[in-house]
Design a protein around this motif. Structure first.
Motif, PDB file in Angstrom:
ATOM      1  N   LYS A   1       0.829  -1.205   0.000  1.00 41.65           N
ATOM      2  CA  LYS A   1       0.000   0.000   0.000  1.00 41.65           C
ATOM      3  C   LYS A   1       0.868   1.262   0.000  1.00 41.65           C
ATOM      4  O   LYS A   1       0.611   2.196  -0.762  1.00 41.65           O
ATOM      5  CB  LYS A   1      -0.909  -0.028   1.229  1.00 41.65           C
ATOM      6  CG  LYS A   1      -1.881   1.104   1.332  1.00 41.65           C
ATOM      7  CD  LYS A   1      -2.844   0.815   2.469  1.00 41.65           C
ATOM      8  CE  LYS A   1      -2.979   2.004   3.353  1.00 41.65           C
ATOM      9  NZ  LYS A   1      -3.889   1.802   4.467  1.00 41.65           N
TER      10      LYS A   1
ATOM     11  N   MET B   1      -8.267   3.272  -3.590  1.00 41.01           N
ATOM     12  CA  MET B   1      -7.827   3.278  -2.194  1.00 41.01           C
ATOM     13  C   MET B   1      -8.815   4.037  -1.325  1.00 41.01           C
ATOM     14  O   MET B   1      -9.623   4.812  -1.842  1.00 41.01           O
ATOM     15  CB  MET B   1      -6.419   3.883  -2.074  1.00 41.01           C
ATOM     16  CG  MET B   1      -6.301   5.337  -2.481  1.00 41.01           C
ATOM     17  SD  MET B   1      -4.647   6.040  -2.314  1.00 41.01           S
ATOM     18  CE  MET B   1      -3.739   5.149  -3.543  1.00 41.01           C
TER      19      MET B   1
ATOM     20  N   ASP C   1      -6.364   7.625   2.472  1.00 47.35           N
ATOM     21  CA  ASP C   1      -5.120   7.462   1.716  1.00 47.35           C
ATOM     22  C   ASP C   1      -5.093   8.356   0.481  1.00 47.35           C
ATOM     23  O   ASP C   1      -4.065   8.956   0.160  1.00 47.35           O
ATOM     24  CB  ASP C   1      -4.933   5.999   1.307  1.00 47.35           C
ATOM     25  CG  ASP C   1      -4.697   5.082   2.489  1.00 47.35           C
ATOM     26  OD1 ASP C   1      -4.256   5.569   3.552  1.00 47.35           O
ATOM     27  OD2 ASP C   1      -4.963   3.878   2.353  1.00 47.35           O
TER      28      ASP C   1
ATOM     29  N   PHE D   1      -5.815  -3.262  -7.296  1.00 46.04           N
ATOM     30  CA  PHE D   1      -6.112  -2.350  -6.191  1.00 46.04           C
ATOM     31  C   PHE D   1      -7.580  -1.938  -6.193  1.00 46.04           C
ATOM     32  O   PHE D   1      -8.202  -1.811  -5.149  1.00 46.04           O
ATOM     33  CB  PHE D   1      -5.197  -1.123  -6.240  1.00 46.04           C
ATOM     34  CG  PHE D   1      -3.821  -1.396  -5.712  1.00 46.04           C
ATOM     35  CD1 PHE D   1      -3.570  -1.344  -4.351  1.00 46.04           C
ATOM     36  CD2 PHE D   1      -2.780  -1.706  -6.568  1.00 46.04           C
ATOM     37  CE1 PHE D   1      -2.308  -1.603  -3.845  1.00 46.04           C
ATOM     38  CE2 PHE D   1      -1.512  -1.970  -6.079  1.00 46.04           C
ATOM     39  CZ  PHE D   1      -1.271  -1.922  -4.723  1.00 46.04           C
TER      40      PHE D   1
ATOM     41  N   TYR E   1     -10.311  -2.608  -3.213  1.00 46.17           N
ATOM     42  CA  TYR E   1     -11.055  -1.491  -2.620  1.00 46.17           C
ATOM     43  C   TYR E   1     -12.557  -1.669  -2.800  1.00 46.17           C
ATOM     44  O   TYR E   1     -13.341  -1.372  -1.906  1.00 46.17           O
ATOM     45  CB  TYR E   1     -10.577  -0.164  -3.214  1.00 46.17           C
ATOM     46  CG  TYR E   1     -11.256   1.035  -2.603  1.00 46.17           C
ATOM     47  CD1 TYR E   1     -11.221   1.258  -1.237  1.00 46.17           C
ATOM     48  CD2 TYR E   1     -11.948   1.939  -3.388  1.00 46.17           C
ATOM     49  CE1 TYR E   1     -11.853   2.351  -0.671  1.00 46.17           C
ATOM     50  CE2 TYR E   1     -12.578   3.037  -2.831  1.00 46.17           C
ATOM     51  CZ  TYR E   1     -12.520   3.238  -1.477  1.00 46.17           C
ATOM     52  OH  TYR E   1     -13.153   4.312  -0.916  1.00 46.17           O
TER      53      TYR E   1
END
Length: 182
Positions: free
Chosen positions: A6, A53, A57, A169, A173
């Motif tokens: 991450k 994300m 973040d 990713f 998410y």
């Protein structure tokens, strides 16, 4: 996804955003009748971060990109304009993202972000100039902001569908948020 993965992902997106921002700053303004209007290419990274994300973040990513871009090629005034536009744009895009994929697309979210970025910058300019007449420039900038937002939204949509790392990713998410944008 591990904490290290991450952090590396965030660092890579920040670096890409900074490089895109610095390159865009070197390009002369493309619109002679709208001085100051730029394409906003670094917003591509913000859009991608919003869909891959958590908000915390992606918000950190935006701040790091703003600070690093200013340190590497900006001034205090450019930071103020960029920060006000980026924060208002980010807030609008994050809010619209919560509406879900059945109500708004990535392209619509990006177009709204382009518009709100201009609003944020003009409000800051109004405070600095101590005159609301600066807001008369909003219709011209809005047109270009929305067009640019649409183009960036199309590019983000394309990247999210074609780049496997982004898909990984995004899938992770989407699993966390229970929203499928594909």
């Amino acid at each position: 996804m591990s904490r290290t993965q991450k952090m590396i992902y965030i660092a890579l997106l920040v670096a890409q955003g900074v490089v895109i921002g610095l390159i865009e700053n070197m390009i002369p303004y493309p619109f002679a009748f709208a001085p100051g209007a730029k394409l906003g290419l670094a917003n591509l990274i913000t859009i991608i971060s919003l869909f891959t994300m958590p908000k915390r973040d992606s918000f950190t990513l935006v701040w790091m990109r703003l600070i690093l871009t200013t340190l590497l090629g900006g001034t205090l005034s450019t930071f103020l304009y960029s920060m006000s536009g980026a924060m208002l744009s980010y807030a609008a895009m994050a809010f619209l993202r919560m509406l879900g994929p059945k109500r708004i697309s990535i392209i619509g979210i990006s177009a709204a972000g382009g518009f709100m970025h201009n609003v944020g910058q003009l409000v800051t300019a109004s405070f600095i100039a101590q005159s609301w007449t600066v807001m008369l420039y909003l219709p011209i900038l809005s047109f270009f902001g929305i067009l640019s937002g649409i183009a960036i939204g199309i590019a983000a949509n394309f990247l999210l569908q074609r780049v496997q790392t982004l898909q990984k990713f995004q899938t992770a998410y989407e699993h966390e948020t229970n929203q499928n944008w594909r």
